[in-house]
Design an enzyme around this catalytic site. Structure first.
Site, PDB file in Angstrom:
ATOM      1  CB  CYS A 215      -0.983  -0.024   1.173  1.00  0.00           C
ATOM      2  SG  CYS A 215      -2.368   1.130   0.989  1.00  0.00           S
TER       3      CYS A 215
ATOM      4  CG  HIS B 206      -3.785  -3.412   3.946  1.00  0.00           C
ATOM      5  ND1 HIS B 206      -2.608  -2.881   4.426  1.00  0.00           N
ATOM      6  CD2 HIS B 206      -4.316  -2.448   3.139  1.00  0.00           C
ATOM      7  CE1 HIS B 206      -2.447  -1.655   3.949  1.00  0.00           C
ATOM      8  NE2 HIS B 206      -3.458  -1.369   3.164  1.00  0.00           N
TER       9      HIS B 206
END
Length: 247
Positions: free
Chosen positions: A102, A199
């Protein structure tokens, strides 16, 4: 509980987490814990390290990990990351295995332009660029990876990342959005760098990626990788549950 092996260690593998104080959101520290355990299962000795802004960068790092963070976290680390950029680029070019998630995926690229127009420069390891948007890409993701098979995770980002010609996607999305809302790509691959928006954290549900990082590190350091016998029971159970979840 401390792990005790009845066998001699095959060697030490040093894992460094970048900026865990500011870039550790949605459970990304779990990736470091998975590597720590799987390194042990493969018969090596893990050494888990961390690097934060203004720390002394440790020597002889075998695997680099980086997590996600808010825009504010990226602003906190940007100057320090730029100072470390040439060294990290050299490590990537030399083949050091890396996993960046990310926010650090974005900053390993050319730049991240926030939705307010602020440009946060990246360090250019990856030929990608990211533009902030008002659209939030959130939910469970399944992608098909030519290297790692079916990859499962969870995305939550408003950055829209596009890949340049010198990188390839980690995989193609079959459920979810991925890098952006247009092309079906998720993540990026360059040399031994794996980048992703997923994630959850990523490695507990995707042991093939964890073992790629460990194998690559061992081969670079010791010339060969002698695998052990990891217990993948919980990983397979997690994958089964994640695959059944709706978007």
């Amino acid at each position: 509980m401390e792990y005790v092996s009845n066998h001699a260690s095959k060697g030490t593998i040093r894992v460094l987490q970048l900026y865990p104080r500011d870039m550790n959101i949605y459970g990304d520290w779990g990736n470091a814990l998975v590597l720590q355990q799987r390194i042990r299962w493969h018969g090596y000795t893990p050494e888990l390290l961390e690097y934060n802004v203004d720390d002394e960068f440790p020597d002889d790092v075998d695997i680099i990990l980086g997590g996600g963070g808010q825009d504010s976290g990226q602003l906190i680390i940007q100057d320090d990351l730029q100072a470390r950029g040439p060294m990290l680029r050299d490590m990537a070019e030399d083949g050091t295995p890396m996993l960046v998630i990310c926010g650090l995926y974005q900053l390993f690229g050319r730049f991240f332009k926030t939705s307010s127009g602020t440009i946060i420069p990246g360090i250019g390891i990856l030929d990608v660029e990211t533009h902030g948007s008002s659209e939030r890409l959130i939910g469970n993701v399944t992608l098909d990876s030519p290297e790692f098979g079916e990859v499962l995770g969870y995305e939550n980002h408003s950055g829209q990342t596009t890949l340049g010609p010198s990188v390839r996607p980690l995989g193609m999305v079959s459920k979810g959005a991925g890098n952006n809302s247009k092309d079906g790509h998720e993540g990026a691959r360059y040399r031994n760098v794996v980048a992703s928006y997923l994630h959850g954290s990523l490695l507990p549900k995707n042991p093939a990626i964890a073992d790629f990082l460990i194998r690559t590190a061992a081969e670079r350091k010791y010339g060969t990788f002698l695998p052990g016998h990891p217990d993948d029971g919980f990983a397979m159970l997690a994958r089964e549950h994640a695959a059944r979840r709706p978007r």
